[in-house]
Design a protein around this motif. Structure first.
Motif, short mmCIF file in Angstrom:
data_model
loop_
_atom_site.label_atom_id
_atom_site.label_comp_id
_atom_site.label_asym_id
_atom_site.label_seq_id
_atom_site.Cartn_x
_atom_site.Cartn_y
_atom_site.Cartn_z
N SER A 152 -95.00 -0.83 8.06
CA SER A 152 -96.43 -0.54 8.16
C SER A 152 -96.82 -0.28 9.60
CB SER A 152 -97.26 -1.70 7.59
OG SER A 152 -97.00 -1.90 6.22
N LEU A 153 -96.29 -1.10 10.51
CA LEU A 153 -96.57 -0.92 11.93
C LEU A 153 -96.03 0.41 12.45
CD1 LEU A 153 -96.21 -4.37 13.71
CD2 LEU A 153 -97.95 -2.65 14.17
N SER A 154 -94.89 0.82 11.91
CA SER A 154 -94.31 2.08 12.37
C SER A 154 -95.15 3.28 11.97
CB SER A 154 -92.89 2.24 11.83
OG SER A 154 -92.90 2.51 10.44
N MET A 155 -96.06 3.10 11.02
CA MET A 155 -96.94 4.18 10.57
C MET A 155 -98.27 4.21 11.32
SD MET A 155 -95.83 6.21 8.14
CE MET A 155 -97.26 6.74 7.20
N VAL A 156 -98.46 3.26 12.24
CA VAL A 156 -99.75 3.13 12.92
C VAL A 156 -100.15 4.42 13.63
CG1 VAL A 156 -100.87 2.04 14.90
CG2 VAL A 156 -99.78 0.63 13.18
N VAL A 157 -99.24 4.97 14.42
CA VAL A 157 -99.55 6.17 15.20
C VAL A 157 -99.77 7.36 14.27
CG1 VAL A 157 -98.72 7.76 16.96
CG2 VAL A 157 -98.26 5.32 17.18
N ILE A 158 -98.93 7.46 13.24
CA ILE A 158 -99.06 8.57 12.30
C ILE A 158 -100.40 8.49 11.56
CG2 ILE A 158 -98.08 9.63 10.22
CD1 ILE A 158 -95.34 8.65 11.21
N ASP A 195 -102.46 11.12 29.36
CA ASP A 195 -102.85 9.91 30.09
C ASP A 195 -101.72 8.89 29.95
OD1 ASP A 195 -103.94 7.53 31.04
OD2 ASP A 195 -105.96 8.04 30.34
N ILE A 196 -100.86 8.82 30.95
CA ILE A 196 -99.68 7.96 30.87
C ILE A 196 -100.09 6.49 30.76
CG2 ILE A 196 -97.61 7.17 32.10
CD1 ILE A 196 -97.46 9.93 33.38
N GLY A 197 -101.10 6.10 31.53
CA GLY A 197 -101.54 4.71 31.52
C GLY A 197 -102.04 4.28 30.16
N LEU A 198 -102.93 5.09 29.56
CA LEU A 198 -103.47 4.77 28.23
C LEU A 198 -102.37 4.74 27.19
CD1 LEU A 198 -105.86 4.28 26.33
CD2 LEU A 198 -106.15 6.77 26.19
N GLY A 199 -101.48 5.73 27.23
CA GLY A 199 -100.39 5.77 26.26
C GLY A 199 -99.48 4.56 26.38
N PHE A 200 -99.16 4.18 27.63
CA PHE A 200 -98.26 3.04 27.82
C PHE A 200 -98.92 1.74 27.37
CE2 PHE A 200 -96.67 -0.52 30.33
CZ PHE A 200 -95.31 -0.44 30.07
N GLU A 201 -100.18 1.52 27.75
CA GLU A 201 -100.85 0.26 27.40
C GLU A 201 -101.06 0.12 25.90
OE1 GLU A 201 -103.44 -0.53 31.49
OE2 GLU A 201 -104.42 0.34 29.71
N SER A 202 -101.48 1.19 25.24
CA SER A 202 -101.68 1.11 23.79
C SER A 202 -100.35 0.99 23.07
CB SER A 202 -102.44 2.35 23.29
OG SER A 202 -101.82 3.54 23.72
N GLY A 203 -99.32 1.68 23.56
CA GLY A 203 -97.98 1.53 22.98
C GLY A 203 -97.44 0.13 23.17
N LEU A 204 -97.68 -0.45 24.35
CA LEU A 204 -97.25 -1.83 24.62
C LEU A 204 -97.94 -2.81 23.69
CD1 LEU A 204 -95.65 -3.84 26.38
CD2 LEU A 204 -97.61 -3.85 27.97
N SER A 205 -99.21 -2.55 23.38
CA SER A 205 -99.95 -3.41 22.45
C SER A 205 -99.32 -3.37 21.06
CB SER A 205 -101.42 -2.97 22.39
OG SER A 205 -102.04 -3.08 23.64
N VAL A 206 -98.90 -2.17 20.63
CA VAL A 206 -98.22 -2.05 19.33
C VAL A 206 -96.91 -2.85 19.34
CG1 VAL A 206 -97.07 -0.45 17.75
CG2 VAL A 206 -99.21 0.22 18.86
N VAL A 207 -96.16 -2.75 20.44
CA VAL A 207 -94.89 -3.47 20.54
C VAL A 207 -95.11 -4.98 20.49
CG1 VAL A 207 -92.95 -3.98 22.09
CG2 VAL A 207 -93.73 -1.62 21.81
N ILE A 208 -96.09 -5.47 21.23
CA ILE A 208 -96.38 -6.91 21.24
C ILE A 208 -96.75 -7.39 19.85
CG2 ILE A 208 -98.01 -8.66 22.08
CD1 ILE A 208 -98.12 -7.08 24.73
N LEU A 209 -97.65 -6.66 19.17
CA LEU A 209 -98.05 -7.04 17.82
C LEU A 209 -96.87 -7.02 16.87
CD1 LEU A 209 -100.41 -7.78 15.93
CD2 LEU A 209 -100.78 -5.33 15.57
N ALA A 210 -96.01 -6.01 17.00
CA ALA A 210 -94.83 -5.90 16.13
C ALA A 210 -93.89 -7.09 16.33
CB ALA A 210 -94.10 -4.59 16.41
#
Length: 276
Positions: free
Chosen positions: A218-224, A245-260
């Protein structure tokens, strides 16, 4: 090269027929589904962040140990400090609703598959199709049936995340020792009693592994799902991509990783230790 067989046209005809004849049903599902997801989202967003962090940390401490509890505390605190708390709760609401519905469908299908060879022959190729079909394809019928928004994101997520739960439920039931079943039958237990008091409890560890895999898929479908305005962290990742926006992409992606990682470790601990 010219097409010899056009399977897609028959699928398109079937979808158009469903849209023309079952539109009131799809509208009802959309209304109730959006209301359910938004209710969960409202609860998660309304609860003060420190209470949510404390609850997750306490659960992680009890089931997964001190290290995971520390990671949970620091990880969720980092998400809050980066300014993605509301988006994370929106994503969590989508995951919870999708996982619950997927399990409601998957567990009975898994039991049926374990009990019937005919059912297994029908269900197994369908699961293969669901797991190997590119995830983006699920967005097409989801948007056609329910327009854009949270529900089509949940719909696509449910289809993509359900197969492991079906397979692992069937596996857990099939792995119950035969002598245990014979003992239960010899004591006069009915099939219903055997299922709920013998098979499902003994298969619980495998079932919880299925829950873990469903959550991660389910988490892997978040971006899609973010591509069809499902909200949450997926939209922030896409915003970062679209704006370079590298900063926004990295921070939001990091949030997904932490939650996962948090959800993975906690649900894994449930599977290893049980819910006691």
């Amino acid at each position: 090269m010219e097409k010899t067989i056009d399977i897609g046209q028959y699928v398109a005809i079937a979808v158009k027929w469903l849209m023309a004849n079952l539109r009131p049903l799809f509208d009802f599902i959309k209304t109730t589904g959006n209301a359910g997801i938004e209710s969960i989202e409202w609860v998660l967003v309304s609860v003060p962040f420190y209470i949510t962090i404390a609850l997750f940390t306490a659960v992680a401490w009890k089931y997964a140990g001190k290290r995971i509890a520390t990671f949970t505390l620091l990880g969720l605190a980092l998400i809050y400090l980066m300014g993605f708390w509301e988006e994370t709760m929106q994503t969590l609401a989508l995951i919870i609703s999708s996982t619950v519905i997927a399990l409601i469908v998957a567990v009975p299908l898994g039991i049926w598959s374990a009990k019937s060879q005919t059912a297994q022959r029908i269900i197994r190729p369908l699961l293969d199709l669901m797991q190997t079909m590119p995830a983006f394809v699920y967005l097409i019928p989801a948007v056609l049936f329910f327009s854009i928004g949270k529900l089509p994101g949940a719909f696509a997520t449910i289809i993509f995340a359900m197969p492991p739960a079906v397979r692992l439920t069937a596996l857990g039931i099939q792995q119950v020792p035969g002598d245990v079943l014979e003992a239960a039958r010899s004591l006069g237990a009915t099939q219903k009693q055997i299922l709920f008091k013998v098979e499902l409890p003994l298969a619980l560890k495998t079932l919880l592994t299925g829950v873990n895999q469903t959550i991660l898929l389910s988490l892997s479908m978040v971006v899609i799902a973010g591509m069809i305005a499902a909200g949450g962290l997926g939209e922030k990742v896409l915003e970062g991509i679209n704006n370079l926006d590298i900063g926004l992409g990295f921070e939001s992606g990091l949030s997904v990783v932490i939650l996962a990682i948090i959800l993975d470790r906690i649900t894994q601990a449930f599977g290893n230790k049980g819910l006691n």
